[in-house]
Design a protein around this motif. Structure first.
Motif, mmCIF file in Angstrom:
data_model
loop_
_atom_site.group_PDB
_atom_site.id
_atom_site.type_symbol
_atom_site.label_atom_id
_atom_site.label_comp_id
_atom_site.label_asym_id
_atom_site.label_seq_id
_atom_site.Cartn_x
_atom_site.Cartn_y
_atom_site.Cartn_z
ATOM 1 N N ALA A 31 -40.618 -10.920 -31.025
ATOM 2 C CA ALA A 31 -41.957 -11.489 -31.191
ATOM 3 C C ALA A 31 -41.960 -12.534 -32.285
ATOM 4 O O ALA A 31 -41.088 -12.549 -33.158
ATOM 5 C CB ALA A 31 -42.950 -10.378 -31.533
ATOM 6 N N ARG B 81 -44.652 -14.966 -34.947
ATOM 7 C CA ARG B 81 -46.001 -15.073 -35.512
ATOM 8 C C ARG B 81 -45.993 -16.149 -36.588
ATOM 9 O O ARG B 81 -45.081 -16.207 -37.415
ATOM 10 C CB ARG B 81 -46.414 -13.738 -36.129
ATOM 11 N N ILE C 130 -39.142 -11.862 -35.158
ATOM 12 C CA ILE C 130 -38.445 -10.589 -35.356
ATOM 13 C C ILE C 130 -37.798 -10.133 -34.055
ATOM 14 O O ILE C 130 -38.309 -10.413 -32.971
ATOM 15 C CB ILE C 130 -39.358 -9.442 -35.844
ATOM 16 N N ASP D 121 -52.433 -4.783 -40.016
ATOM 17 C CA ASP D 121 -51.683 -5.974 -40.415
ATOM 18 C C ASP D 121 -50.968 -5.665 -41.712
ATOM 19 O O ASP D 121 -51.591 -5.518 -42.762
ATOM 20 C CB ASP D 121 -52.639 -7.169 -40.608
ATOM 21 N N VAL E 150 -49.533 -6.989 -44.235
ATOM 22 C CA VAL E 150 -49.431 -8.260 -44.935
ATOM 23 C C VAL E 150 -49.648 -7.956 -46.405
ATOM 24 O O VAL E 150 -50.636 -7.312 -46.753
ATOM 25 C CB VAL E 150 -50.521 -9.228 -44.429
ATOM 26 N N PHE F 120 -45.480 -11.141 -44.416
ATOM 27 C CA PHE F 120 -45.411 -10.035 -43.449
ATOM 28 C C PHE F 120 -44.387 -9.024 -43.937
ATOM 29 O O PHE F 120 -43.279 -9.391 -44.319
ATOM 30 C CB PHE F 120 -44.993 -10.544 -42.071
ATOM 31 N N THR G 191 -42.133 -6.310 -42.542
ATOM 32 C CA THR G 191 -41.678 -5.895 -41.203
ATOM 33 C C THR G 191 -40.807 -4.660 -41.241
ATOM 34 O O THR G 191 -40.285 -4.231 -40.223
ATOM 35 C CB THR G 191 -40.880 -7.040 -40.550
ATOM 36 N N ASP G 192 -40.638 -4.074 -42.432
ATOM 37 C CA ASP G 192 -39.760 -2.898 -42.514
ATOM 38 C C ASP G 192 -40.546 -1.610 -42.653
ATOM 39 O O ASP G 192 -40.043 -0.605 -43.138
ATOM 40 C CB ASP G 192 -38.811 -3.062 -43.707
ATOM 41 N N LEU G 193 -41.799 -1.638 -42.247
ATOM 42 C CA LEU G 193 -42.618 -0.439 -42.365
ATOM 43 C C LEU G 193 -42.737 0.260 -41.011
ATOM 44 O O LEU G 193 -42.781 -0.393 -39.972
ATOM 45 C CB LEU G 193 -44.033 -0.790 -42.857
ATOM 46 N N GLU G 194 -42.783 1.597 -41.080
ATOM 47 C CA GLU G 194 -43.059 2.384 -39.875
ATOM 48 C C GLU G 194 -44.425 3.009 -40.054
ATOM 49 O O GLU G 194 -44.808 3.330 -41.188
ATOM 50 C CB GLU G 194 -42.047 3.514 -39.715
ATOM 51 N N LYS H 57 -46.658 1.029 -33.096
ATOM 52 C CA LYS H 57 -45.511 0.236 -32.678
ATOM 53 C C LYS H 57 -45.665 -1.184 -33.173
ATOM 54 O O LYS H 57 -46.794 -1.673 -33.357
ATOM 55 C CB LYS H 57 -45.427 0.226 -31.155
ATOM 56 N N THR H 58 -44.540 -1.848 -33.310
ATOM 57 C CA THR H 58 -44.581 -3.245 -33.763
ATOM 58 C C THR H 58 -45.074 -4.118 -32.623
ATOM 59 O O THR H 58 -44.505 -4.119 -31.536
ATOM 60 C CB THR H 58 -43.174 -3.689 -34.177
ATOM 61 N N GLY H 59 -46.150 -4.877 -32.904
ATOM 62 C CA GLY H 59 -46.655 -5.804 -31.902
ATOM 63 C C GLY H 59 -46.176 -7.213 -32.157
ATOM 64 O O GLY H 59 -45.965 -7.997 -31.246
ATOM 65 N N ALA H 60 -46.027 -7.534 -33.449
ATOM 66 C CA ALA H 60 -45.595 -8.876 -33.862
ATOM 67 C C ALA H 60 -45.155 -8.739 -35.316
ATOM 68 O O ALA H 60 -45.359 -7.674 -35.915
ATOM 69 C CB ALA H 60 -46.753 -9.844 -33.733
ATOM 70 N N PRO H 61 -44.552 -9.749 -35.884
ATOM 71 C CA PRO H 61 -44.223 -9.643 -37.303
ATOM 72 C C PRO H 61 -45.459 -9.303 -38.125
ATOM 73 O O PRO H 61 -46.479 -9.969 -38.022
ATOM 74 C CB PRO H 61 -43.702 -11.051 -37.645
ATOM 75 N N GLY H 62 -45.385 -8.241 -38.894
ATOM 76 C CA GLY H 62 -46.503 -7.850 -39.734
ATOM 77 C C GLY H 62 -47.671 -7.233 -38.991
ATOM 78 O O GLY H 62 -48.787 -7.213 -39.494
ATOM 79 N N ARG H 63 -47.475 -6.743 -37.817
ATOM 80 C CA ARG H 63 -48.575 -6.121 -37.076
ATOM 81 C C ARG H 63 -48.081 -4.859 -36.380
ATOM 82 O O ARG H 63 -47.110 -4.901 -35.627
ATOM 83 C CB ARG H 63 -49.161 -7.080 -36.058
#
Lengths: 562, 846
Positions: free
Chosen positions: A225, A227, A239, B698, B700, B706, B708-711, B729-735
């Motif tokens: 994805a 962004r 990513i 988000d 952020v 962003f 991106t290493d969070l669950e 679930k990850t939808g996009a960087p930082g989301r």
């Protein structure tokens, strides 16, 4: 044995004329001969002939009756003792989710499932009916309830796999409705059990499931994805996530392409169950297409997740209408922003150009002016409106206020520092319901408004010349934040991939091929009797009839029978 | 018409013509050549026809036969209007000639096919989930249900309003399959109706900050109505308003409450209102302010010492009796710490204890239990959700010098106890047996019309044997308590135990007996008697008297699930072994940051505590001189739980109340246990969509980067209190995104938990309320939708029933099975064949 059309037995009356025909004596023809010697020698032999010769006529009759019975049996449409005479209305549900494309030897789960469905169709008796539903969301009815096998086979031929993970629940609900409350077991699901959302346990236990596919490992891309940055226009983040669900370590590489040009290649060594993630950051305002590919991984039985593609939209140009007289500092701020087109509209020109500007303006900045209610859906920044409106009601003027607190989070207020801002005076408003206070002076709103997904307006109820805000970095940062927030919504894209659950290829039902042996359907022979039991009985009787036609003809022409 | 052969390979059977001809050529038949040739032809024809039959030929032609589905909307928005309209319509169609085949489909949220219109009344709207209108699902159902060999048509009787699904998506497949849908518009009934469409307020306000609660009211009549505003379930304001047809907007002004999370509900009352399900709506407002602590105390006035001390330390203590326990998670979320001050578990419903557990485990709240004669095991917390989260066990091993207890449980096993009651009673008895030590004695008496020993009085060492005997109790018969008490008296009199206690449990009214005399004899034998009344049908007066005469305790419960707690409490109380009432000085077992600055050397005596045992992974910060836990704590889920086995009132802590470190000690303990606010928050939102809830986080950071290493996951509690976990679930960087299907009306509480490398990184509480279904929104008929359905599928909008069938001139493919006809022909030829073989030929020359 049951007979589906017992009326056929009325044809048994045809035995009467058959018997009568055999009671007719043949009249011998008279032929002249020169001597009787031959007959005198033959006559004793004829009189001493074997029993079967003497009974030849009746044996012939028996053969004719046998043929009559064969035809009547065929016509009466018999069912073998192990089959029920109750009509079955099956609802066949086929799972087309991406994991069904996983290879199983020389074929795929999808092909195996289709063969099972086809076999099930073959087993239908002439009075059974079936429907075929594809388990997509919403479900696709490939064929309604029908007894025509050709229609069902055509419908099966038209079924196609999907790219994205599917929710099987709506299809199972439709199938259960079709089958009715009394016969939930007439729903048959053909699936590999790889689902993101597992249906209700009671529903699963009431239907029949044909599970295809062994547990296999897979290495696949689960997320890809892109962004755009929320704060810095032009920046973007990409990513990718790769997951390995096999039971042995694997190695390979991941290649990243931008507009078909290789920009990164990373060797990967993954342990069982390992999830690998990577983020790339770069800057571009243009449109780009990114592709990621896995290469070199051995024994990959599922290919749909080995490549993914995503397109990044170009940085959106935000159009700004500045509704004010010529204002140097405002125009300077707008000129400093990236991908912004602005124009100044004289206050009096709004109504004349409103229809054009409404369609194009991303943001409207009013300085020393204010919009009417009809424009409140356009994102607006109102600076010193000097009047009441949909934003609130003017109360009084406050001199020399001190900024006591401000909101530090959120798209509009990020990085904006009001700590040393000085104001000579500001207009105190009673904000309209739903407004939020962004900057306050001991409970009195200095900057307020609403800046969220549904509405966007912000009010600065003071003249910029009466403050040093324009001389501080807070002001361009604030304007920049407002502009950047207007780009949100289109700034992220995700590649179409099967998804985590599908890539893992792990069934939520447990493992094993064919949880239910097709013999359990009740329409075939007992387990172990083989394929011939699925052929209808009338067909066997017809075959016996053909054998009779040939055999009886032989016997007749050789004068063994009459 | 054309032919189709399903088994064309059967044509190979024509090979049989070869031997037929050959044998004819070698024929020895006495018939004339002419007859022989005739027989040959007949035989060949028979073979050909049999082979043809084997090929299973089908003739495909067309037929004008029509099948109609009468699809009737039975959802609440149309009431009976659609059914009435459909019935009249169908009657008109039938009187104009009728159709070849028909069936009804009744739908709302579900669909049901009815073949016989005499059985329509058997399908009531509630069976179809009538608070939903799912047109899409119904049309797909109809699509799959059409019989083959008929022209497919349906008439839809509906208002065209769907609350779930997208009916327009289902139209193209219908068109492709030749299904024509005619639509008959149904106007919703014009009954007087007023509803609360929405309630809105700012998501966040500051404490004491004024704000407005706005409500939108829809009405279809002009009338006066009363609007009530409730705050956390209590009436906060009332307005008499005048509503006009259409949308009306009203406001209440409120101030940011001291509660962190305040629930506002608006209810409307109007005369002649038809549906009451849509008269209320709810929203939540979060107020930021000081941390809040709630103490539930058996004697609220005793909590004033703690309250005053904490006030000086800047902590607000909200004091309530046990009945003031928050009823829902939303209200509980207002507090950062919950203190149980000597309140027994029997004062709460089991579901309330589960709620507290969820509040700590999933939502990060804190819990502290203070000691007393109704705390820990004495409070009946053994084997409850609270004991599970406490850092100490509520049962323990008895001290050697404590006297032995002889306990008899007298349990009503009459027929009325069947089901959950008897099972809970048996569980309670087993729990009581578990709490006893090997030197105690226990017996279990069951009684109905008769009494019998389920387990005779014996040492409580063989717990599994006792459990088996308890399990064998089966409910039946009537209720006669007096003989059971006599048996208990007889048994306990002979018991060598030092302390003797009897617990009586019944849900009914006993036959008369000499209860007072029996109990008096028991007290004379120093046997105490407690009683438990279950349910409103029990003889509460008698049981209360029995407890009073027997110097015991009386309990009433109408929740069988609380019986085990009562028994546990009684057993602990009767054994008198859990209280240690001798003065002692607290000892610091291990240094702790949160206890720094407190001079325990100067701390005075505490005069008693409850004996407990620390759990394996908990921390004991203060202990008694005998080494028993005094102050213990541990992390449970997202929250912290503490246990202070002495008290904070003028019973055991009477000297501590004057100690200068009292306030500081409690302030520091409370700060340690209360919900931590130090974790970062991220912008998160919950939205209700047609497919369910969708939560978006988000990730952020404050600089807009962003993470991106969070669950992430969501700890969800639905309106019924059921807990579940939803993965983000990850939808996009930082989301991060997640979703779930609502299970019913009410408020859904979601705790978003983000972790980095398995460690908690962020925690945020969100909620969303599912109000009344859209079915009750008083929407008008969607004529445009009905027209579109008809036009897209080639149907007619609002057709004339007399003309409907006549206008239908399509034909449908029709398949006829031919092999039986062929076999019939074979039969005929066969008879001819036999005839020509057997009928005598005319001799030439005669």
């Amino acid at each position: 044995m049951n007979f589906m059309w017992p009326s056929a037995w009325f044809a048994l009356w045809l035995a009467i004329p058959l018997i009568l025909f055999y009671l007719i004596r043949s009249r011998l023809r008279t032929k002249a001969a020169t001597t009787l010697l031959f007959w005198n020698q033959l006559s004793p032999k004829v009189h001493n002939s074997p029993l079967w010769r003497r009974l030849r006529k009746w044996l012939s009759l028996l053969l004719q009756i046998l043929f009559l019975l064969l035809l009547i049996l065929a016509l009466s449409r018999p069912l073998p003792w192990w089959q029920s005479s109750e009509k079955q209305s099956l609802v066949l549900v086929l799972d087309p989710s991406p994991s069904m494309a996983a290879r199983e030897g020389n074929t795929t789960r999808w092909e195996n499932a289709r063969k099972l469905v086809d076999r099930r169709i073959t087993q239908m008796r002439f009075f059974d009916e079936a429907a075929l539903i594809l388990a997509t969301d919403p479900p696709q009815v490939l064929s309604g309830l029908t007894s025509r096998k050709s229609l069902l086979r055509d419908a099966l031929e038209s079924a196609e796999l999907t790219i994205a993970d599917q929710d099987v629940r709506p299809a199972l609900e439709l199938a259960s409705d079709l089958a009715g409350e009394e016969h939930p077991d007439q729903v048959v699901l053909f699936t590999d059990g790889v689902w993101d959302s597992k249906p209700d346990k009671t529903l699963l236990e009431s239907i029949r499931i044909h599970q295809v596919g062994d547990a296999v490992g897979n290495t696949g891309i689960t997320i890809f994805a892109i962004r755009r940055s929320l704060v810095s226009s032009g920046d973007y983040h990409l990513i990718a996530e790769v997951e390995h669900s096999g039971d042995r370590p694997v190695s390979g590489s991941l290649e990243l392409f931008q507009d078909d040009r290789l920009i990164d290649a990373i060797p990967l060594g993954l342990k069982p169950g390992e999830v690998w993630k990577r983020q790339w950051e770069a800057r571009s305002q243009q449109k780009s297409r990114f592709t990621v590919r896995l290469e070199g991984f051995e024994t990959d039985d599922f290919l749909l997740d080995n490549q993914a593609e995503v397109e990044m939209n170009p940085l959106k140009t935000v159009r700004i209408d500045l509704v004010s007289e010529a204002t140097g500092f405002l125009e300077a701020v707008l000129n400093s922003l990236n991908q912004v087109e602005w124009r100044r509209i004289d206050r009096t020109g709004i109504s004349a150009e409103s229809t054009n500007t409404n369609a194009n303006a991303g943001l409207r900045i009013y300085y020393n002016s204010a919009p009417t209610d009809e424009y409140k859906d356009i994102p607006s920044l109102l600076i010193h409106p000097q009047t009441n409106g949909f934003w609130g009601v003017f109360q009084e003027t406050i001199d020399k206020p001190i900024v006591s607190d401000w909101k530090r989070e959120g798209d509009s207020m990020r990085f904006v520092d009001f700590s040393s801002i000085r104001l000579n005076k500001f207009s105190l408003y009673d904000p309209a319901p739903g407004n939020e206070v962004f900057v306050e002076s001991f409970g009195r709103p200095i900057i307020f408004g609403r800046w969220d997904e549904s509405r966007k307006w912000m009010v600065l109820p003071f003249d910029l010349t009466e403050s040093d805000l324009v001389l501080r970095t807070a002001f361009p940062i604030l304007i920049g934040n407002l502009v950047q927030s207007l780009r949100q919504g289109e700034e992220m894209m995700k590649a179409d991939l099967p998804g985590k659950s599908e890539s893992k290829l792990g069934s939520v039902l447990g493992t094993g091929i064919g949880q239910i042996d097709i013999g359990e359907t009740g329409n075939t022979g007992p387990q172990g009797l083989g394929w011939w039991t699925v052929i209808p009985l009338w067909w066997w009787f017809l075959i016996l009839g053909i054998v009779w036609i040939l055999s009886e003809w032989f016997l007749f022409t050789r004068r063994i029978t009459e | 018409m054309h032919l189709e052969f399903l088994e064309p390979w059967a044509l190979l059977g024509l090979i049989g013509l070869i031997p037929i001809w050959y044998w004819h050529w070698r024929s020895l038949s006495p018939h004339s050549d002419r007859r022989k040739r005739l027989n040959l032809k007949l035989r060949c024809l028979m073979l050909i026809l049999m082979v043809l039959a084997l090929m299973d030929p089908r003739s495909l032609s067309t037929t004008p036969r029509k099948h109609y589905f009468w699809i009737v909307d039975r959802s609440r928005s149309v009431g009976e209007e659609a059914m009435n309209s459909a019935t009249n319509f169908v009657n008109t169609v039938n009187s104009s000639g009728g159709v070849d085949s028909e069936a009804w489909i009744l739908f709302a949220g579900e669909s049901r096919k009815v073949m016989d219109d005499g059985r329509l009344e058997e399908v009531v709207p509630r069976m179809l989930n009538d608070t939903i209108s799912n047109l899409e699902k119904t049309l797909r159902y109809a699509e799959a249900s059409f019989p083959v060999g008929y022209v497919k048509s349906a008439v839809l009787f509906s208002d065209g309003r769907e609350t779930v699904g997208h009916v327009l998506d289902s139209l193209e497949p219908l068109l492709a399959k030749g299904v024509r849908i005619h639509t008959v518009p149904i106007k919703p009934p014009d009954a007087a109706e007023v509803l609360v469409r929405s309630v809105s307020a700012p998501n966040q306000v500051k404490e004491s900050e004024p704000f407005r609660v706005t409500t939108e009211i829809i009405s279809n009549r002009e009338q006066d109505a009363e609007i009530q505003l409730f705050r956390n379930g209590f009436l906060a304001g009332t307005n008499t308003v005048h509503v006009t047809p259409g949308l009306n907007r009203f406001e209440f002004t409120q101030k940011g409450h001291t509660d962190n999370m305040t629930q506002y509900s608006v209810k409307i009352i109007a005369p002649g209102d038809t549906i009451i399900d849509n008269n209320e709506s709810t929203t939540f407002v979060q107020a930021s302010g000081k941390p809040k602590v709630l103490i539930l105390s058996d004697q609220p006035q005793q909590a004033r010492y703690l309250s005053l001390a904490l006030k000086d330390e800047g902590i607000d203590l909200n004091v309530r009796p046990a009945t003031g326990m928050p009823s829902g998670l939303g209200e509980l979320q207002n507090y950062d710490l919950l203190i149980f001050d000597n309140v027994p578990a029997t004062d709460f419903e089991p579901v309330q204890l589960d709620l507290v557990s969820s509040y700590v485990k999933d939502f990060g709240g804190g819990l502290l239990m203070l000691g007393g004669d109704q705390a820990f095991g004495l409070g009946g917390y053994y084997r409850t959700a609270i004991e599970e989260i406490l850092p100490v066990h509520c049962d323990f091993e008895k001290q050697q010098e404590n006297p032995s207890l002889g306990l008899v449980l007298v349990i009503d096993k009459s027929g009325s106890m069947s089901g959950e009651k008897i099972e809970m009673a048996k569980d309670a008895a087993k729990a009581a047996v578990e709490l006893l030590s090997n030197k105690d004695y226990v017996g279990v008496l069951g009684f109905d019309n008769r009494s019998f020993w389920a387990a005779e009085i014996q040492a409580a060492s063989d717990k599994s044997g006792l459990d088996q005997r308890i399990s064998s109790i089966r409910p039946s018969g009537g209720t006669s308590l007096a003989p059971a008490l006599e048996l208990a008296l007889a048994g306990l009199s002979l018991s060598p135990a030092k302390l003797k206690h009897c617990i009586v449990l019944t849900d009914g009214r006993s036959q008369p007996g000499n209860f007072y005399q029996i109990i008096s004899q028991m007290t004379a034998e120093r046997i105490t008697v407690s009683s438990v009344a279950v349910g409103a049908d029990s003889d509460q007066q008698l049981l209360s008297d029995i407890a009073s005469w027997g110097n015991g305790r009386y309990y009433y419960t109408d929740t069988p699930r609380s019986i085990p707690q009562i028994f546990a409490r009684e057993t602990m109380t009767a054994s008198k072994s859990v209280l240690e009432e001798t003065p002692f000085l607290p000892i610091v077992a291990k240094p702790a940051d949160f206890l720094s600055g407190i001079d325990f050397q100067s701390a005075p005596f505490l005069l008693g505590y409850v004996l407990t045992k620390a759990k394996l992974t908990s921390e004991s910060w203060l202990i008694t001189e005998k080494g028993d836990p005094l102050l213990s704590s541990w992390r449970y889920g997202l929250g912290q739980v503490g246990a202070f086995t002495s008290d904070a009132r003028n019973r055991w802590a009477i000297e501590w109340l004057q100690w200068e470190g009292f306030g500081k000690f409690w302030a520091q303990v409370i700060r340690k246990l209360m919900r931590a606010d130090s974790l970062q928050k991220f912008p998160s939102s919950i939205r209700q969509e047609k497919n369910g809830f969708r939560i978006v986080v988000d990730t952020v950071d404050s600089e807009g980067r962003f993470l991106t290493d969070l669950e992430g996951e969501v700890a969800l509690v639905d309106p019924s209190g059921k807990e579940s976990r939803i993965e983000l679930k990850t939808g996009a960087p930082g989301r991060l995104v997640g979703g779930w299907l609502p299970s019913g009306k009410g408020t859904y509480h979601a705790q978003v938990i983000l972790k980095r490398n398995g460690k908690p990184f962020s925690r945020q509480y969100l909620n969303s309320t599912v109000g009344f279904p859209d079915e009750f929104l008083l929407k008008s008929m969607d004529e445009e939708m009905l027209r579109q359905i008809a036009e897209t599928t080639g149907g007619i909008y609002n057709p004339d029933p007399k003309e409907l069938v006549i206008q239908e001139n399509r034909e449908a493919a029709f398949e006829r099975i031919l092999w039986p006809w062929i076999i019939g022909a074979v039969l005929f030829l066969f008879v001819l064949d036999v005839f020509f073989k057997r009928w005598p030929e005319v001799a030439p020359g005669r």
